[in-house]
Enzyme design. Structure first.
Site, short mmCIF file in Angstrom:
data_model
loop_
_atom_site.label_atom_id
_atom_site.label_comp_id
_atom_site.label_asym_id
_atom_site.label_seq_id
_atom_site.Cartn_x
_atom_site.Cartn_y
_atom_site.Cartn_z
N LYS A 177 0.91 -1.27 0.01
CA LYS A 177 0.10 -0.08 0.03
C LYS A 177 1.06 0.96 0.17
O LYS A 177 1.37 1.68 1.04
CB LYS A 177 -0.90 -0.22 1.36
CG LYS A 177 -2.25 0.69 0.87
CD LYS A 177 -2.19 2.13 0.73
CE LYS A 177 -1.55 2.88 2.22
NZ LYS A 177 -1.29 4.31 1.67
N GLU A 253 9.63 0.98 10.90
CA GLU A 253 10.59 2.18 10.58
C GLU A 253 10.12 3.67 10.80
O GLU A 253 9.32 3.97 9.95
CB GLU A 253 11.18 1.90 9.51
CG GLU A 253 12.02 0.63 8.99
CD GLU A 253 13.40 0.52 9.68
OE1 GLU A 253 13.74 1.51 10.28
OE2 GLU A 253 14.03 -0.57 9.55
N CYS A 287 13.80 10.54 6.83
CA CYS A 287 14.00 10.14 8.30
C CYS A 287 15.18 10.20 9.09
O CYS A 287 15.59 10.43 10.28
CB CYS A 287 13.70 8.73 8.78
SG CYS A 287 14.19 7.63 7.68
N GLU A 382 10.61 16.43 14.88
CA GLU A 382 11.35 16.29 13.30
C GLU A 382 10.95 17.46 12.60
O GLU A 382 9.65 17.28 12.21
CB GLU A 382 10.86 14.94 12.87
CG GLU A 382 11.42 14.20 11.72
CD GLU A 382 11.06 12.73 11.41
OE1 GLU A 382 9.71 12.69 11.63
OE2 GLU A 382 11.46 12.16 10.76
P1 NAP Z 1 2.79 8.85 7.66
O1 NAP Z 1 1.75 9.81 7.59
O2 NAP Z 1 2.83 7.91 8.42
O3 NAP Z 1 2.25 7.83 6.15
C1 NAP Z 1 3.13 6.68 5.89
C2 NAP Z 1 2.15 5.69 5.22
O4 NAP Z 1 1.29 5.48 6.12
C3 NAP Z 1 1.44 6.10 3.85
O5 NAP Z 1 1.25 5.22 3.13
C4 NAP Z 1 0.23 6.54 4.39
O6 NAP Z 1 -0.78 6.81 3.54
C5 NAP Z 1 0.02 5.70 5.73
N1 NAP Z 1 -1.15 5.90 6.54
C6 NAP Z 1 -1.22 7.13 7.12
N2 NAP Z 1 -2.11 7.09 8.04
C7 NAP Z 1 -2.57 5.71 8.34
C8 NAP Z 1 -3.23 4.93 9.02
N3 NAP Z 1 -3.98 5.60 9.99
N4 NAP Z 1 -3.38 3.54 8.82
C9 NAP Z 1 -2.89 2.89 7.92
N5 NAP Z 1 -1.83 3.74 7.03
C10 NAP Z 1 -1.83 5.01 7.28
O7 NAP Z 1 4.42 9.26 7.17
P2 NAP Z 1 4.86 10.32 6.20
O8 NAP Z 1 4.26 11.71 6.19
O9 NAP Z 1 4.13 9.71 4.65
O10 NAP Z 1 6.23 9.89 6.05
C11 NAP Z 1 7.12 10.83 6.73
C12 NAP Z 1 7.37 9.86 7.91
O11 NAP Z 1 8.04 8.49 7.59
C13 NAP Z 1 8.54 10.85 9.01
O12 NAP Z 1 8.32 10.93 10.17
C14 NAP Z 1 9.88 9.96 8.59
O13 NAP Z 1 10.67 10.10 9.75
C15 NAP Z 1 9.38 8.50 8.41
N6 NAP Z 1 10.16 7.69 7.75
C16 NAP Z 1 11.02 6.73 8.41
C17 NAP Z 1 11.86 6.08 7.65
C18 NAP Z 1 12.74 4.85 8.38
O14 NAP Z 1 13.17 4.14 7.71
N7 NAP Z 1 12.87 5.10 9.70
C19 NAP Z 1 11.97 6.04 6.38
C20 NAP Z 1 11.24 7.25 5.61
C21 NAP Z 1 10.34 7.93 6.63
P3 NAP Z 1 -1.30 8.04 2.92
O15 NAP Z 1 -0.08 8.76 2.33
O16 NAP Z 1 -2.20 7.55 1.81
O17 NAP Z 1 -2.17 8.74 4.06
#
Ligand code: NAP
Length: 480
Positions: A177, A253, A287, A382
């Site tokens: 997804k 992650e 991240c 962050e």
């Molecule tokens: P996010 O809002 O958590 O979204 C990540 C994924 O989760 C997207 O596919 C999103 O779909 C989905 N999602 C959102 N709400 C959900 C829910 N309630 N249930 C199931 N899925 C849900 O994060 P982001 O803004 O895309 O990414 C940035 C974050 O990712 C930052 O905090 C960054 O540090 C972290 N990150 C961590 C790593 C690592 O390896 N540790 C690597 C890259 C990024 P939709 O977009 O369709 O809502």
């Protein structure tokens, strides 16, 4: 370059498919705000069908030999490299990542497929010296079952391959997804996966803007045996609680708050280079991007001056131009957060040494803040944008204490020429990954992951496969 060959349907059970409801959602280019494409807006029922297809494909797929699975993966890897320019273009227009970085991500992302295709053949078990003469004890590793992968927009390709590489190598079908911001890269690599020859049902990509609904199905459906998520800590916590109903295996992650420490014995020019590449990669939206620069008293002013001039030299603008280093933020929410962090820091005494202003659309000037203090929001959250706050410290102990003073524990960096200090500090930092005199640490051959509220599990490396396999102990009795 164009999108003529791009399929804009989801890929389920070897078919290019619409949402059962017929609904779609639009994908935007963050650099221009133009609509690029529309893709199916799938719901919970659509996801259930994809999971059923994956589950049905599992028994046949896991029975292929590791060599057979590796051959399909190797073809997929080759196709990604062959289509590098097209993939990088799609990634750039949907994520705002500058072209040179997107090209780099294709190579980085594909490397997980190559690596795990090779690792597939080495999932050795064990023979244990028995506790009784008439017994023989053996441990084997078997594929865990259907794997769900939920991924973020900031690495539209690599966050998928880092998960599905080990899963597919281990013999697990996958249901992916991707985020609603960047589904097109995910669909393009699905086309390449189809061409590589994965059997129907083994590789599935569903597109949806209803992430909480589709997420619930992926967490609660008992046919999904493992969920691997990369994204924010807040969403990670929701998924973990949803997965408890089936005690699903999880890898998370999550977010970071990376410190970058510059000691007064560091090579300052090298430290500036390291900080620049680590902070402004994908416009500060990774991240492992530096969130806090901690610089020792004696070299503070000199570092601020050198770092500020290096940031002033960064080129912002047309993301498709290969010499541009800084693109737009992903969306309004991201832009607003950057502005809020800067306003808060300035109100609490920070000084803007360069940048600080919004540009056209979703673009923001690369910004440096000196005199940052721990009372500021940016010290704890962050920022996920092009803002570098520089904090001052006195002693090594102060630096370690400041660096560890966060609930996150993903990546940390420091620069020093003293070998003893390098060991001391690296061991004292409470992080899953530490860069020592190095600002870029990601590679398929090393374990990527965090501790504390940055999550658990490791991706990549020889350790990565274990998260997609179950260990089975077999005791043979009556041996004479
Ligand atoms: P996010 O809002 O958590 O979204 C990540 C994924 O989760 C997207 O596919 C999103 O779909 C989905 N999602 C959102 N709400 C959900 C829910 N309630 N249930 C199931 N899925 C849900 O994060 P982001 O803004 O895309 O990414 C940035 C974050 O990712 C930052 O905090 C960054 O540090 C972290 N990150 C961590 C790593 C690592 O390896 N540790 C690597 C890259 C990024 P939709 O977009 O369709 O809502």
């Amino acid at each position: 370059m164009n999108l003529d060959k791009l399929k804009t349907h989801a890929y389920v059970n070897g078919q290019w498919t619409s949402a059962a409801s017929g609904k779609t959602f639009q994908v935007f280019n963050p650099a221009t705000s133009e609509v690029i494409a529309s893709v199916p807006d799938m719901d919970r029922e659509d996801v259930r069908k994809a999971i059923d297809a994956a589950d049905a494909a599992w028994h046949h797929y896991r029975d292929l030999t590791a060599k057979e699975r590796a051959a399909i993966m190797r073809r997929w890897f080759n196709l990604m490299i062959e289509h590098k320019e097209q993939l990088a273009y799609i990634m750039t227009i949907e994520s705002g990542k500058v072209m040179s970085e997107s090209q780099g991500e294709v190579v980085y992302g594909a490397s997980f497929i190559e690596w795990f295709a090779e690792e597939a053949k080495r999932t050795y078990g064990d023979v244990i010296p028995p506790h009784a003469n008439d017994k023989r004890l053996v441990v084997i590793k078997q594929s865990i079952g259907v794997v769900a992968a939920i991924t973020p927009w900031n690495f539209p390709l690599a966050m998928i391959t880092r998960k599905v590489g080990p899963a597919l190598a281990a013999g697990c079908p996958v249901v992916i997804k991707p985020p609603s911001e960047t589904p097109l890269t995910a669909l393009y690599i699905s086309q390449l996966a189809e061409e590589a020859g994965f059997p129907a049902g083994v590789y599935n990509t569903i597109t949806s803007s209803q992430s909480s609904e589709t997420g619930k199905e992926l967490c609660e459906n008992p046919k999904v045996r493992k969920l691997s998520f990369t994204g924010s800590t807040s969403v990670g916590k929701i998924l973990m609680s949803q997965c408890s109903s089936t005690l699903k295996k999880l890898s998370l992650e999550l977010g970071g708050n990376a410190p970058f420490i510059v000691f007064d014995d560091a090579d300052l020019d090298e430290a500036v280079k390291g900080a620049l590449v680590s902070k402004y990669r994908h416009n500060g939206q990774t991240c492992v991007c530096v969130n806090r620069l901690l610089v020792q008293d004696k070299v503070y002013d000199e570092f601020v001056e050198k770092f500020t001039s290096a940031v002033q030299a960064l080129k912002t603008g047309n993301v498709l131009a290969t010499d541009v280093q800084v693109g737009p933020l992903i969306n309004e929410k991201g832009l607003k957060k950057v502005q809020e962090h800067i306003d808060d820091a300035v109100a609490k005494g920070a000084h803007i040494t360069t940048g600080g202003k919004k540009l056209e659309g979703l673009f923001f000037q690369p910004t440096v803040l000196s005199n940052a203090t721990t009372e500021m929001i940016i010290a704890h959250e962050e920022v996920f944008g092009p803002v570098a706050p520089i904090f001052r410290f006195h002693t090594e102990q102060d630096a370690i204490q400041m660096a560890n003073n966060t609930e996150y524990g993903l990546a940390a960096y420091f620069y020093s020429k003293d070998v003893s200090r390098c060991w001391r500090v690296a061991e004292a930092l409470e992080y899953g990954m530490v860069g020592i005199n190095e600002g870029l640490i990601s590679t398929e051959v090393a374990p990527f992951g965090g501790i504390k509220e940055s999550g658990f599990g490791r991706e990549g490396s020889k350790y990565g496969m274990d998260y997609f396999m179950e260990m089975k102990y077999m005791c043979f009795g009556g041996i004479r």
